[in-house]
Design a protein around this motif. Structure first.
Motif, mmCIF file in Angstrom:
data_model
loop_
_atom_site.group_PDB
_atom_site.id
_atom_site.type_symbol
_atom_site.label_atom_id
_atom_site.label_comp_id
_atom_site.label_asym_id
_atom_site.label_seq_id
_atom_site.Cartn_x
_atom_site.Cartn_y
_atom_site.Cartn_z
ATOM 1 N N TYR A 93 0.861 -1.177 -0.073
ATOM 2 C CA TYR A 93 -0.046 0.141 -0.119
ATOM 3 C C TYR A 93 0.949 1.221 0.061
ATOM 4 N N GLU A 94 1.939 1.543 0.849
ATOM 5 C CA GLU A 94 2.710 2.519 0.704
ATOM 6 C C GLU A 94 3.464 2.743 -0.246
ATOM 7 N N LYS A 95 3.892 1.548 -1.268
ATOM 8 C CA LYS A 95 4.572 1.562 -2.344
ATOM 9 C C LYS A 95 3.587 1.987 -3.509
ATOM 10 N N LEU A 96 2.342 1.686 -3.275
ATOM 11 C CA LEU A 96 1.301 2.158 -4.154
ATOM 12 C C LEU A 96 1.152 3.676 -3.976
ATOM 13 N N VAL A 120 -3.246 9.092 -5.694
ATOM 14 C CA VAL A 120 -3.229 10.099 -4.888
ATOM 15 C C VAL A 120 -2.079 10.938 -4.577
ATOM 16 N N ASN A 121 -0.812 10.447 -5.266
ATOM 17 C CA ASN A 121 0.587 11.028 -5.336
ATOM 18 C C ASN A 121 0.449 12.267 -5.980
ATOM 19 N N LYS A 122 -0.415 12.396 -6.984
ATOM 20 C CA LYS A 122 -0.671 13.578 -7.765
ATOM 21 C C LYS A 122 -0.818 14.902 -7.088
ATOM 22 N N HIS A 123 -1.469 14.722 -5.597
ATOM 23 C CA HIS A 123 -1.811 15.579 -4.998
ATOM 24 C C HIS A 123 -1.181 15.493 -3.509
#
Length: 140
Positions: A93-96, A120-123
């Motif tokens: 999950y953290e890798k995702l 989500v990492n785009k934000h």
């Protein structure tokens, strides 16, 4: 493996946010153990409750839709795969959340519905929100 459109992802997030499954208003049952976590960057906070067998999970929390829905879905997934698989779930999950392009097919399958947080990492301000639940589970 299920694939979700961006619209499907939004609908699922809002469904878990507005229709809690494991989120409760307060816990009056002393049979539960608890872990508390508060975000250092926003108002998101959670107290996670669990029984001795680590099969019954509930939480009291306040925060944004990403935080609350990711917590709901993470707990749902723990119930499906069993607590003994929590370290693998946390790792994938953290890798995702941090490196979504590095996720391979069998990891996507293992994540189940959590895959909806792949963008989500785009934000950057939402990464922390999505990661709080894995941080709490690391404390157990």
């Amino acid at each position: 493996m299920t694939s979700y459109s961006e619209n499907d992802k939004r609908k699922i997030i809002m469904d878990y946010y507005t229709n809690p499954r494991a989120r409760i208003e307060k816990n009056d049952n002393s049979k539960y153990h608890s872990k508390y976590f508060h975000s250092s960057t926003c108002v998101d906070e959670i107290t996670l409750y669990y029984d001795d067998d680590k099969k019954d999970w509930k939480f009291v929390a306040q925060g944004c839709a990403i935080f609350l829905s990711s917590s709901e879905i993470f707990i749902e997934r723990i119930k499906e795969i069993g607590f003994e698989n929590k370290d693998r779930l946390i790792e994938i999950y953290e890798k995702l959340i941090n490196f979504p392009k590095d996720i391979i097919a069998n990891e996507k399958e293992f994540l189940g519905k959590l895959i909806i947080f792949e963008n989500v990492n785009k934000h950057l301000n939402r990464k922390e929100c999505a990661l709080i639940i894995s941080k709490v589970f690391k404390l157990i």
